[in-house]
Scaffold this motif. Structure first.
Motif, PDB file in Angstrom:
ATOM      1  N   TYR A 125       1.362  -0.310  -6.143  1.00  0.00           N
ATOM      2  CA  TYR A 125       0.646  -0.210  -4.871  1.00  0.00           C
ATOM      3  C   TYR A 125      -0.861  -0.365  -5.083  1.00  0.00           C
ATOM      4  O   TYR A 125      -1.396  -0.071  -6.151  1.00  0.00           O
ATOM      5  N   TRP A 126      -1.514  -0.798  -4.023  1.00  0.00           N
ATOM      6  CA  TRP A 126      -2.969  -0.901  -4.015  1.00  0.00           C
ATOM      7  C   TRP A 126      -3.549   0.311  -3.281  1.00  0.00           C
ATOM      8  O   TRP A 126      -3.121   0.641  -2.179  1.00  0.00           O
ATOM      9  N   TYR A 127      -4.539   0.954  -3.892  1.00  0.00           N
ATOM     10  CA  TYR A 127      -5.187   2.137  -3.318  1.00  0.00           C
ATOM     11  C   TYR A 127      -6.657   1.827  -3.052  1.00  0.00           C
ATOM     12  O   TYR A 127      -7.292   1.090  -3.815  1.00  0.00           O
ATOM     13  N   TYR A 156       0.837  -1.196   0.000  1.00  0.00           N
ATOM     14  CA  TYR A 156       0.000   0.000   0.000  1.00  0.00           C
ATOM     15  C   TYR A 156       0.874   1.250   0.000  1.00  0.00           C
ATOM     16  O   TYR A 156       1.993   1.228   0.511  1.00  0.00           O
ATOM     17  N   PHE A 212      -9.851  -2.434  -3.288  1.00  0.00           N
ATOM     18  CA  PHE A 212      -8.654  -1.681  -3.631  1.00  0.00           C
ATOM     19  C   PHE A 212      -8.368  -1.841  -5.115  1.00  0.00           C
ATOM     20  O   PHE A 212      -8.783  -2.806  -5.746  1.00  0.00           O
TER      21      PHE A 212
END
Length: 372
Positions: free
Chosen positions: A290-292, A121, A283
């Motif tokens: 990255y995962w948002y 993340y 996400f």
């Protein structure tokens, strides 16, 4: 990075449809309709209806349909042929791993997901544009509706701090709304929005370790193979499911539900009691790896002392993520701001091309009556 579909320099097109369950033809609510390159699009409303706006150069693309619990579907835009399309999707029967799963395996999977929070993340401060909708009904009648587009600037995650409470919020647009009951004790719009943006409930090491963990099988989430892990507390009426990628051990979707079987009115010591709630968060993975947080949905049903049934649906959608830019400080929002009274710009052209979920017929009727 992903960008919104709002671009007035190109011609816009619109496709419409309805999403139904294959088994009983009932509408599928909150399914995601999107292009696979961005995963940003729109969602179905309570009637399973959707409208999806796209640009001229995307006419040859496929749209993807994704909803937790259902099989992913992909449809060429050309199939709509200028008329609404009814789409049936099937439930996803999770397939068990061919490898024998020991009782310790689900705990190992969850532990690896916790260990990898810092690398899965974003750590740096980021700017996100979000769409927020709040819909409140009492005994089936709409009493409040709020839709805004806002920009949020927030801290990222780290190994020791999974809750980026430091953020700034700026309101960009507000659609015409209605509020038949200003005394309703359900937040003032902005208070709820701030609360939904906190992420401690979804990614927190201490909380995750306090549950019983079981393995339900494997499935797919936006082209990623995922484990489905069930988490529960002893004697609890609630259930939690986590979807964790097989390759990166990233938590990419979480769903929580609670049902109160008694359905009794609250006593004189409390104003209301919950009958049921569903909380969902997922996400999206960006080009940086990255995962948002992409979607947060909070659906609650409660009963008051007088027997009134209230249903509240609050949703957040990420429409773009990018670098920090200069923002209009005049639009910065404080916690005590009442968004139902807050004056913001309303640009019909913006909303005509914006992929907001369709309003239901009940909401449209209530909005018209309120304006008159």
């Amino acid at each position: 990075m992903i960008t919104s579909f709002l671009a007035f320099s190109q011609k816009h097109h619109t496709i419409k449809g309805q999403l139904l369950q294959h088994s009983d033809s009932s509408p599928v609510f909150n399914a995601h309709i999107y292009f696979d390159k961005t995963a940003i699009g729109t969602t179905t409303n309570e009637d399973g209806l959707f409208a999806f706006h796209f640009l001229e150069n995307e006419k040859q693309s496929n749209i993807h349909i994704s909803c937790i619990g259902y099989k992913i579907d992909s449809i060429p835009i050309s199939e709509f042929q200028n008329k609404p399309l009814t789409i049936f999707i099937e439930e996803d029967k999770l397939f068990l791993s061919e490898v024998v799963v020991s009782p310790s395996d689900p705990n190992d999977i969850l532990e690896k997901a916790i260990e990898n929070l810092g690398q899965n993340y974003p750590k740096e401060k980021i700017s996100k544009t979000i769409y927020y909708k709040e819909s409140v009904k009492q005994n089936g009648k709409p009493i409040r509706l709020l839709e805004v587009v806002a920009t949020i600037v927030s801290d990222g995650f780290s190994d020791s701090r999974q809750n980026p409470k430091k953020y700034e919020l700026f309101i960009d647009q507000k659609r015409p709304d209605f509020n038949y009951d200003s005394t309703f004790e359900g937040g003032n719009g902005i208070g709820v929005l701030h609360g939904l943006l906190w992420t401690e409930a979804y990614l927190n090491k201490r909380k995750l370790r306090k549950y019983n963990v079981s393995f339900d099988g494997k499935s797919f989430f936006r082209n990623h193979e995922v484990y489905k892990i069930s988490i529960s507390k002893p004697n609890s009426l609630g259930t939690t499911s986590m979807y964790i990628t097989v390759d990166e051990f990233a938590i990419v979707a979480i769903s929580q539900s609670f049902v109160n079987p008694s359905r009794k009115k609250p006593d004189s010591k409390q104003q209301f009691q919950f009958l049921a709630f569903d909380l969902y968060v997922d996400f999206i993975q960006m080009k940086d790896g990255y995962w948002y947080i992409h979607t947060i949905d909070d659906i609650r049903e409660s009963i008051s002392q007088d027997g009134a049934i209230t249903k509240i649906i609050r949703s957040i959608r990420t429409t773009s993520v990018g670098e920090i830019q200069d923002l209009n400080k005049k639009n910065r929002i404080k916690m005590n701001t009442d968004l139902y009274k807050y004056p913001t710009e309303y640009d019909p052209e913006f909303w005509n091309h914006y992929n907001a979920p369709l309003e239901t017929q009940e909401e449209l009727k209530a909005k018209q009556e309120f304006s008159e």
